[in-house]
Scaffold this motif. Sequence first.
Motif, PDB file in Angstrom:
ATOM      1  N   GLY A  42    -135.534  35.079  64.991  1.00  0.00           N
ATOM      2  CA  GLY A  42    -136.863  34.846  63.710  1.00  0.00           C
ATOM      3  C   GLY A  42    -136.310  35.731  61.818  1.00  0.00           C
ATOM      4  N   LYS A  43    -135.304  36.461  61.935  1.00  0.00           N
ATOM      5  CA  LYS A  43    -134.548  36.624  61.030  1.00  0.00           C
ATOM      6  C   LYS A  43    -133.302  35.999  60.314  1.00  0.00           C
ATOM      7  CE  LYS A  43    -135.071  41.400  62.985  1.00  0.00           C
ATOM      8  NZ  LYS A  43    -134.305  42.359  62.790  1.00  0.00           N
ATOM      9  N   GLN A  44    -133.446  35.897  58.942  1.00  0.00           N
ATOM     10  CA  GLN A  44    -132.005  35.665  58.284  1.00  0.00           C
ATOM     11  C   GLN A  44    -130.733  35.499  59.007  1.00  0.00           C
ATOM     12  OE1 GLN A  44    -132.797  35.809  54.302  1.00  0.00           O
ATOM     13  NE2 GLN A  44    -133.653  34.392  53.876  1.00  0.00           N
ATOM     14  N   ARG A  45    -130.421  34.699  58.458  1.00  0.00           N
ATOM     15  CA  ARG A  45    -128.454  34.950  59.149  1.00  0.00           C
ATOM     16  C   ARG A  45    -127.316  36.549  58.234  1.00  0.00           C
ATOM     17  NH1 ARG A  45    -124.541  29.973  60.266  1.00  0.00           N
ATOM     18  NH2 ARG A  45    -126.126  29.591  61.907  1.00  0.00           N
ATOM     19  N   GLU A  46    -127.016  36.786  58.900  1.00  0.00           N
ATOM     20  CA  GLU A  46    -127.036  37.982  57.702  1.00  0.00           C
ATOM     21  C   GLU A  46    -124.744  37.982  57.823  1.00  0.00           C
ATOM     22  OE1 GLU A  46    -127.516  41.986  59.191  1.00  0.00           O
ATOM     23  OE2 GLU A  46    -127.619  42.076  60.738  1.00  0.00           O
ATOM     24  N   LEU A  47    -124.537  39.335  57.437  1.00  0.00           N
ATOM     25  CA  LEU A  47    -123.365  39.028  57.053  1.00  0.00           C
ATOM     26  C   LEU A  47    -122.781  40.953  57.553  1.00  0.00           C
ATOM     27  CD1 LEU A  47    -120.515  38.041  55.992  1.00  0.00           C
ATOM     28  CD2 LEU A  47    -120.748  39.869  53.762  1.00  0.00           C
ATOM     29  N   VAL A  48    -121.634  40.613  58.874  1.00  0.00           N
ATOM     30  CA  VAL A  48    -121.511  41.154  59.398  1.00  0.00           C
ATOM     31  C   VAL A  48    -120.376  42.115  59.267  1.00  0.00           C
ATOM     32  CG1 VAL A  48    -121.449  41.985  61.689  1.00  0.00           C
ATOM     33  CG2 VAL A  48    -122.741  40.418  61.289  1.00  0.00           C
ATOM     34  N   ALA A  49    -119.388  40.842  58.528  1.00  0.00           N
ATOM     35  CA  ALA A  49    -118.000  42.197  58.242  1.00  0.00           C
ATOM     36  C   ALA A  49    -116.978  40.671  58.550  1.00  0.00           C
ATOM     37  CB  ALA A  49    -117.219  42.555  59.377  1.00  0.00           C
ATOM     38  N   GLY A  50    -116.416  41.481  57.061  1.00  0.00           N
ATOM     39  CA  GLY A  50    -115.030  39.952  56.516  1.00  0.00           C
ATOM     40  C   GLY A  50    -113.712  40.797  56.578  1.00  0.00           C
ATOM     41  N   ILE A  51    -112.507  39.941  56.220  1.00  0.00           N
ATOM     42  CA  ILE A  51    -111.234  40.308  56.089  1.00  0.00           C
ATOM     43  C   ILE A  51    -110.143  39.262  55.371  1.00  0.00           C
ATOM     44  CG2 ILE A  51    -110.792  39.781  58.511  1.00  0.00           C
ATOM     45  CD1 ILE A  51    -108.607  41.610  58.704  1.00  0.00           C
ATOM     46  N   SER A  52    -109.759  39.161  54.433  1.00  0.00           N
ATOM     47  CA  SER A  52    -109.437  38.449  53.532  1.00  0.00           C
ATOM     48  C   SER A  52    -107.552  38.403  54.439  1.00  0.00           C
ATOM     49  CB  SER A  52    -108.460  38.833  52.400  1.00  0.00           C
ATOM     50  OG  SER A  52    -107.868  40.564  52.700  1.00  0.00           O
ATOM     51  N   SER A  53    -106.949  37.509  54.194  1.00  0.00           N
ATOM     52  CA  SER A  53    -105.925  37.599  54.413  1.00  0.00           C
ATOM     53  C   SER A  53    -104.158  38.568  54.412  1.00  0.00           C
ATOM     54  CB  SER A  53    -104.669  36.045  53.950  1.00  0.00           C
ATOM     55  OG  SER A  53    -105.066  36.459  52.427  1.00  0.00           O
ATOM     56  N   GLY A  54    -104.482  39.179  53.528  1.00  0.00           N
ATOM     57  CA  GLY A  54    -103.920  40.355  53.197  1.00  0.00           C
ATOM     58  C   GLY A  54    -104.465  41.729  54.025  1.00  0.00           C
ATOM     59  N   GLY A  55    -105.875  40.830  55.068  1.00  0.00           N
ATOM     60  CA  GLY A  55    -106.964  42.211  56.128  1.00  0.00           C
ATOM     61  C   GLY A  55    -107.031  43.311  54.922  1.00  0.00           C
ATOM     62  N   SER A  56    -107.766  43.109  53.735  1.00  0.00           N
ATOM     63  CA  SER A  56    -108.572  43.622  52.916  1.00  0.00           C
ATOM     64  C   SER A  56    -110.333  43.206  54.034  1.00  0.00           C
ATOM     65  CB  SER A  56    -109.083  43.434  51.769  1.00  0.00           C
ATOM     66  OG  SER A  56    -107.677  43.572  51.144  1.00  0.00           O
ATOM     67  N   THR A  57    -111.278  45.121  54.456  1.00  0.00           N
ATOM     68  CA  THR A  57    -111.846  43.785  55.030  1.00  0.00           C
ATOM     69  C   THR A  57    -113.057  44.910  54.364  1.00  0.00           C
ATOM     70  OG1 THR A  57    -111.948  46.646  55.782  1.00  0.00           O
ATOM     71  CG2 THR A  57    -111.065  44.434  57.164  1.00  0.00           C
ATOM     72  N   THR A  58    -114.929  44.257  54.424  1.00  0.00           N
ATOM     73  CA  THR A  58    -115.514  44.631  54.605  1.00  0.00           C
ATOM     74  C   THR A  58    -116.222  44.301  55.760  1.00  0.00           C
ATOM     75  OG1 THR A  58    -117.263  44.311  52.548  1.00  0.00           O
ATOM     76  CG2 THR A  58    -116.561  42.294  53.863  1.00  0.00           C
ATOM     77  N   TYR A  59    -118.043  45.136  55.299  1.00  0.00           N
ATOM     78  CA  TYR A  59    -119.004  45.227  56.369  1.00  0.00           C
ATOM     79  C   TYR A  59    -120.276  45.492  55.918  1.00  0.00           C
ATOM     80  CZ  TYR A  59    -114.775  46.713  59.428  1.00  0.00           C
ATOM     81  OH  TYR A  59    -113.930  46.314  59.624  1.00  0.00           O
ATOM     82  N   GLY A  60    -121.039  45.323  56.205  1.00  0.00           N
ATOM     83  CA  GLY A  60    -122.119  44.894  56.061  1.00  0.00           C
ATOM     84  C   GLY A  60    -122.573  46.359  55.975  1.00  0.00           C
ATOM     85  N   ASN A  61    -124.016  47.130  55.909  1.00  0.00           N
ATOM     86  CA  ASN A  61    -124.386  48.171  55.955  1.00  0.00           C
ATOM     87  C   ASN A  61    -124.595  49.240  57.385  1.00  0.00           C
ATOM     88  OD1 ASN A  61    -123.824  48.877  53.434  1.00  0.00           O
ATOM     89  ND2 ASN A  61    -126.161  48.520  52.430  1.00  0.00           N
ATOM     90  N   SER A  62    -125.031  48.218  58.263  1.00  0.00           N
ATOM     91  CA  SER A  62    -125.911  48.005  59.677  1.00  0.00           C
ATOM     92  C   SER A  62    -124.918  48.362  60.555  1.00  0.00           C
ATOM     93  CB  SER A  62    -126.741  47.031  60.241  1.00  0.00           C
ATOM     94  OG  SER A  62    -125.830  46.211  60.091  1.00  0.00           O
ATOM     95  N   VAL A  63    -123.539  47.533  60.538  1.00  0.00           N
ATOM     96  CA  VAL A  63    -122.911  48.057  61.288  1.00  0.00           C
ATOM     97  C   VAL A  63    -121.247  48.781  60.075  1.00  0.00           C
ATOM     98  CG1 VAL A  63    -122.859  45.494  62.686  1.00  0.00           C
ATOM     99  CG2 VAL A  63    -121.216  46.049  60.337  1.00  0.00           C
ATOM    100  N   ARG A  64    -121.191  49.652  59.166  1.00  0.00           N
ATOM    101  CA  ARG A  64    -119.955  49.943  59.069  1.00  0.00           C
ATOM    102  C   ARG A  64    -120.082  50.970  59.954  1.00  0.00           C
ATOM    103  NH1 ARG A  64    -121.979  49.799  54.439  1.00  0.00           N
ATOM    104  NH2 ARG A  64    -120.545  48.174  53.670  1.00  0.00           N
ATOM    105  N   GLY A  65    -118.863  51.682  60.592  1.00  0.00           N
ATOM    106  CA  GLY A  65    -118.996  52.075  61.303  1.00  0.00           C
ATOM    107  C   GLY A  65    -118.501  52.596  62.771  1.00  0.00           C
ATOM    108  N   ARG A  66    -118.833  51.654  62.677  1.00  0.00           N
ATOM    109  CA  ARG A  66    -119.232  50.912  64.674  1.00  0.00           C
ATOM    110  C   ARG A  66    -118.532  50.369  64.779  1.00  0.00           C
ATOM    111  NH1 ARG A  66    -123.949  49.394  66.672  1.00  0.00           N
ATOM    112  NH2 ARG A  66    -125.211  48.603  64.716  1.00  0.00           N
ATOM    113  N   PHE A  67    -118.298  48.676  63.775  1.00  0.00           N
ATOM    114  CA  PHE A  67    -117.256  47.377  63.844  1.00  0.00           C
ATOM    115  C   PHE A  67    -116.166  47.229  63.165  1.00  0.00           C
ATOM    116  CE2 PHE A  67    -121.393  44.579  64.939  1.00  0.00           C
ATOM    117  CZ  PHE A  67    -122.079  45.367  66.316  1.00  0.00           C
TER     118      PHE A  67
END
Length: 117
Positions: A42-67
């Motif tokens: 019942g919810k939209q798909r959301e971005l959880v995390a991403g990583i570039s080929s060089g290892g730079s990462t990004t996280y969704g607000n709801s998982v940052r610090g846990r994932f």
Amino acid sequence: QVQLVESGGGLVQPGGSLRLSCVFSRDIFSRYVMRWHRQAPGKQRELVAGISSGGSTTYGNSVRGRFTTSRDNANNTVYLQMSNLKPEDTAVYYCNAVEVTSGYSYWGQGTQVTVSS
């Protein structure tokens, strides 16, 4: 065509941990940004995390610090380490590969994660 195969989902109690894996094949892994998305019923798909080929990462607000996401470029695999899981993390988790130059996007079949006591 790029193939993505996820594994590692399952049932876990609140506060527990799981590690998802996604194996990439049929192209050059380093050309791709790798992302994890999730979709709960019942919810939209959301971005959880991403990583570039060089290892730079990004996280969704709801998982940052846990994932934490990481990638093994030698073995064409990306990981999502999930800790302190909550019932609201219950969803189908999808691996996504985006080719940096063209923007072409590929998706895995998804793996179910259920957090429940």
